[in-house]
Design a protein around this motif. Structure first.
Motif, PDB file in Angstrom:
ATOM      1  N   GLN A  24       0.828  -1.211   0.000  1.00 18.34           N
ATOM      2  CA  GLN A  24       0.000   0.000   0.000  1.00 18.34           C
ATOM      3  C   GLN A  24       0.863   1.263   0.000  1.00 18.34           C
ATOM      4  N   VAL A  25       1.921   1.215   0.780  1.00 19.00           N
ATOM      5  CA  VAL A  25       2.841   2.365   0.824  1.00 19.00           C
ATOM      6  C   VAL A  25       3.428   2.612  -0.565  1.00 19.00           C
ATOM      7  N   ILE A  26       3.833   1.537  -1.230  1.00 16.02           N
ATOM      8  CA  ILE A  26       4.435   1.700  -2.561  1.00 16.02           C
ATOM      9  C   ILE A  26       3.406   2.273  -3.533  1.00 16.02           C
ATOM     10  N   VAL A  27       2.211   1.687  -3.536  1.00 12.67           N
ATOM     11  CA  VAL A  27       1.176   2.141  -4.468  1.00 12.67           C
ATOM     12  C   VAL A  27       0.812   3.596  -4.196  1.00 12.67           C
ATOM     13  N   SER A  28       0.713   3.944  -2.927  1.00 16.66           N
ATOM     14  CA  SER A  28       0.265   5.308  -2.629  1.00 16.66           C
ATOM     15  C   SER A  28       1.356   6.336  -2.939  1.00 16.66           C
ATOM     16  N   HIS A  29       2.597   5.906  -3.040  1.00 13.67           N
ATOM     17  CA  HIS A  29       3.685   6.815  -3.423  1.00 13.67           C
ATOM     18  C   HIS A  29       4.077   6.661  -4.897  1.00 13.67           C
ATOM     19  N   ALA A  30       3.270   5.941  -5.645  1.00 10.28           N
ATOM     20  CA  ALA A  30       3.656   5.622  -7.026  1.00 10.28           C
ATOM     21  C   ALA A  30       3.943   6.884  -7.835  1.00 10.28           C
ATOM     22  N   GLU A  31       3.097   7.855  -7.725  1.00 13.47           N
ATOM     23  CA  GLU A  31       3.277   9.099  -8.476  1.00 13.47           C
ATOM     24  C   GLU A  31       4.544   9.832  -8.001  1.00 13.47           C
ATOM     25  N   GLU A  32       4.679   9.948  -6.695  1.00 18.59           N
ATOM     26  CA  GLU A  32       5.829  10.681  -6.129  1.00 18.59           C
ATOM     27  C   GLU A  32       7.161  10.002  -6.460  1.00 18.59           C
ATOM     28  N   TRP A  33       7.178   8.674  -6.313  1.00 18.15           N
ATOM     29  CA  TRP A  33       8.434   7.941  -6.509  1.00 18.15           C
ATOM     30  C   TRP A  33       8.627   7.491  -7.956  1.00 18.15           C
ATOM     31  N   LYS A  34       7.620   7.728  -8.773  1.00 20.72           N
ATOM     32  CA  LYS A  34       7.686   7.300 -10.184  1.00 20.72           C
ATOM     33  C   LYS A  34       7.776   5.777 -10.312  1.00 20.72           C
ATOM     34  N   VAL A  35       6.954   5.114  -9.504  1.00 24.16           N
ATOM     35  CA  VAL A  35       6.825   3.653  -9.611  1.00 24.16           C
ATOM     36  C   VAL A  35       5.646   3.345 -10.532  1.00 24.16           C
ATOM     37  N   ASP A  36       5.823   2.384 -11.417  1.00 23.43           N
ATOM     38  CA  ASP A  36       4.713   1.929 -12.244  1.00 23.43           C
ATOM     39  C   ASP A  36       3.878   0.964 -11.412  1.00 23.43           C
ATOM     40  N   GLU A  37       2.744   1.419 -10.931  1.00 19.94           N
ATOM     41  CA  GLU A  37       1.996   0.605  -9.975  1.00 19.94           C
ATOM     42  C   GLU A  37       1.411  -0.666 -10.574  1.00 19.94           C
ATOM     43  N   LYS A  38       1.399  -0.768 -11.897  1.00 24.41           N
ATOM     44  CA  LYS A  38       0.918  -2.017 -12.526  1.00 24.41           C
ATOM     45  C   LYS A  38       2.046  -3.053 -12.612  1.00 24.41           C
ATOM     46  N   ARG A  39       3.252  -2.626 -12.305  1.00 26.13           N
ATOM     47  CA  ARG A  39       4.378  -3.559 -12.419  1.00 26.13           C
ATOM     48  C   ARG A  39       5.176  -3.606 -11.123  1.00 26.13           C
TER      49      ARG A  39
END
Lengths: 333, 333, 333, 333
Positions: free
Chosen positions: D91-106
């Motif tokens: 959840q932490v990763i997904v919720s920071h996806a935009e900020e950290w530039k993580v592709d939440e689908k991958r």
């Protein structure tokens, strides 16, 4: 595979041993294979078995027609006898290209040590030249000629605009053939704008051949895990030059609903729902009445099935055309 | 390499083609080579050329004696005819072990698809069994037997304590032989405590063979860069089981000062400073008077030099012993 | 991992970014890690991000402390300012060797293009030098100096006997920095008897960095499967020079019957059959009464178990010694 | 790279350490990076450092945002506390996806041993699930739950249709977690039609992590050259699932004669022959009067040159547009 030993006419004792992988209709993408002339080393005094058949088999396993050159060595055979042998070997390969299914535009030569000298001489001075040259820890300098049983020419000034691309590997630590033989030959290639690839490993002694236990003659110095990468790198280089065997066809997995018609080129599963199709197929292939057999056939097209089954069951070209016409005649629903 | 085709007596048409790399005194670490029996697939209806010679050459290039089994297929040949053929093939190899220099304790079998069924049957039910089995996308389940041209036994319950170690590769996406054929066979091996290695690649269709353009028959689906790693992985697995060819010797680079004596087994450079040694060596090898030739010879021992030079210059065993005795007689200083 | 950015004092804007993998007691074989100074290219006009952090992370993943040098570029910063920056970077690393757990005898530098010029200058002219230099498509010739924003020295005549071993990779097809920059630098190294390894791939443009999509900036020319092998080859080369991390310990699997006594250093399974041992162990570890737990513990020694369990269960050094004495006191049967 | 440690709220002591490679405009093909949650093992009693940061750095070097989960262990923390921690981490990763530039689908998860149990539990039972799961020698069976410090559920019956694709590696010789944990989990995946890839190496003990000296803690059993291939195989598998970073652009090497006009998007060399073009270019870039500088610029377009030079020389977007218009206005000859 066919193995043939051809006596060369240039010099007594010179032979060419051909390793010719089989031509088979199932390998339908392989019309002609590239060829490779393998030239073992041995200081022009002998021929190293470690650099002969094992190397030929390595390239044959990659799909090459391989040819081992047994050339003139010893003090009674003077330069340019070895070069004459190599040239005749090239001629033998080219003249049998049609018979052996060799692609005469893609014949490489690979040589090691003194054999590297000969391969490089063939590439720079040969009356008939390979289209690519692979050199393992080659001799190229004048100075080495002096210490051999007969004098051989240095090759730096022999590089010309007709010299083919070169792949060279050697080891810095080689204490038999100094690494300057490699470095200065690269410089000569570069000055003549001949493309090359080179891998000089720091670690490793002279005479590594494939650098594996297979070609080690039992000596651990002849095994080098890093330098052994040269062989795979040479295959990648050849693929970059010439491409690999063609493999661009898609397995036809077209469906009747894609084509809006029934035919031998759509999957069985996509047309078997049509009662007319089913009836027709059961006539030509009663085995499809068995649900298990049908399951097996479902993802394939009739064309595919006909290619894969044993000859005794196979439909002729004419039968296939009739079946195709009959299928196409059934209105697509 | 010698190629031989042997007719098997079990069934008409069954043959064994032997690919026998040459025995050569220079490859002195290779007394006997391991053998591998290659069993192509083809749904017991035909024999796939894509899974026959190219696979045999791949193993031959790694130093194996390879044998391609052409076994009974088609609806007129019922199980256990293929198994009989495979068993006779094993027997032929074992009975020629001495002649062909095969290490009879290290004979593997590799089979693909239906050939994987046959290789696995040989390993679990064979009267004479290979010491290792390599299976590519094998059929192992009862259910597949039903859809073949003749019924074949499922193999899960055939695994016994005499079953050799197994290497298995296949692809999850295989839509011809379901992956349960692999998973459930691994389970059967595990329950019987038979060691195994397995590589199930997610990507890839049925029938990949070596998964390279060479064996693709032109279809791009038959080329899979990842799955193609199975072959190299199988070689590593075999090396873990059996070891590679021996390569533990050090090139003798002993020096006179290490041994406190002169002999044919210390480097030339380490004894040439002694005037008596020099005189003796110049008698037997006048060429050493040439400084370049001496440079070349310096890092080697007389034994090494004698092995590497052309036969015409080579000293006999007796001459070597005399020279050795003479060198040892010179007081070490 | 700790990331630190250190301002260098030599020139305004010059910095060193340290990537320091964690020191952890469980990684007990890693006391000091080798270091690598990463010097990106950019024609001395800019610093390429493609040759900075991605390269640092690649080496960090192999266990290296990595350091990215941000050196002086642009027309206002003249040579030798970049060299001053690089030298200070080396000094910073060495002076923090104890604090950061860097092995100061094993610090390499890797540079690309103009950064390759700087890395090679550091190796040949630096007041403080790396112990190994890795050069990617480097500039080394006088002629290139002329076209840069400020003149830089050619490096062929700077190679001296203190120059460390060099690993060089580049591509023949590079049309920005001619391949003669590589070939002639190898020649200079060889003349000075500086060991080297070189990989010149025929295919590939200038500026490949890791030659992977990650460092491609989206350009397909920046992806080269073959040339991408340089990174792994550089790791092998470094291992040949310096060795890998130590891993020579055997997991103790000594048995009571090997040692003819009971102790904390033989496997539980080899002594649990003795009733006295069992009683003693159940006192200190009642959980072993559970057969499943015992199964788990059986193949390990008490020493191993104590290291692997959570701290809350762990015996102190003193408790271990007492237990060991008690076990040794039980007569071995 | 940014390193951040985030305290999780689920349980005291649970943390997530983020390794976030830098976002850089030059790496313009990398908008979002895939993420990977690294879950170390340790029998739910401790957390193995050998399976934490070294694994995170290995994936970070391949371009992944990596996250090491420090989850609840020890007898005071009962299941499902570790699963709660893992879910919050996702959840932490997904919720920071935009900020950290993580592709939440991958976002993948990789876990080892007990951490493999947790990663598999997250993939089969998690309220928020990774899109791919990588398991190293995982615990999956009921029987193992019994011997841990707290009971954990077996996972065979937890596989459901929402379970993501799985990559599993382990070793047959593992004598701590029996290989049936792997084989039976594959069977469960297969029954649920969940795609998987698996590599079970015969050789190798429990707890290999990356199977390299780096993660060996000094034990030679923890180094396995063959099993170490799992990491590279996992990258290939992820690329097959998700693709690699995009790299489809061609470096523009268009020529004026291809376009039949002059512009900032054709090579300098292809238009400099026109005197009007030359005059115009010398106005905006006087340095091109220097023949060496011109040589350097010749193969590039103005757009490329402007991107590569230092900021101080760079033309603004507006200046570029003006220049482009002026070039296009010159009649093409």
């Amino acid at each position: 595979m066919n193995i043939r030993e051809i006596k060369l006419t240039t010099n007594p004792g010179a032979t060419l041993t051909a390793y010719l992988p089989e031509v088979h209709s199932e390998l339908s993408n392989i019309e002609r294979r590239p060829g490779i002339l393998v030239i073992p080393g041995g200081a022009y005094m002998f021929l190293s078995a470690r650099e002969a058949e094992p190397v030929a088999l390595a390239y044959a396993a990659q799909g090459y027609h391989a040819f081992v050159l047994c050339y003139s060595v010893g003090k009674e055979h003077h330069w340019p006898q070895p070069l004459e042998d190599a040239q005749e070997a090239m001629q033998v390969i080219v003249s049998h290209a049609e018979e052996w299914k060799v692609d005469e535009k893609r014949i490489a030569a690979v040589g090691f040590s003194a054999g590297g000298h000969l391969a490089a001489a063939l590439g720079t001075m040969g009356s008939i030249r390979p289209a690519a040259v692979i050199l393992g820890y080659p001799c190229t300098l004048d100075s080495l000629g002096k210490i051999l049983v007969f004098p051989v020419p240095g090759l730096l000034d022999k590089v010309d605009e007709k010299t083919p691309p070169v792949f060279l590997f050697s080891t810095y630590e080689d204490d038999v053939v100094p690494i300057s033989n490699s470095v200065r030959f690269l410089d000569a290639l570069n000055r003549n704008r001949i493309p090359f690839e080179c891998h000089i490993f720091q670690k490793g002694c002279h005479g590594l051949s494939l650098a594996k236990p297979l070609t080690s003659a039992g000596f651990k110095q002849n095994v080098e895990e890093d330098a052994a990468k040269w062989f795979e790198l040479s295959i990648c280089w050849l693929h970059n030059l010439w491409g690999d065997f063609p493999s661009e066809h898609s397995k036809a997995r077209r469906r009747a609903d894609d084509m809006k018609e029934y035919s031998v080129n759509v999957t069985v599963e996509s047309m078997i729902g049509n009662p007319q199709v089913k009836e027709l197929l059961l006539q030509v292939a009663p085995a499809l009445a068995d649900p298990d057999m049908l399951d097996q056939a479902a993802p394939m097209t009739i064309t595919q099935i006909n290619r894969e089954i044993a000859e005794e069951y196979r439909m002729t070209q004419q039968q296939m055309e009739q079946l195709n016409a009959a299928l196409k005649a059934i209105p697509y629903i």
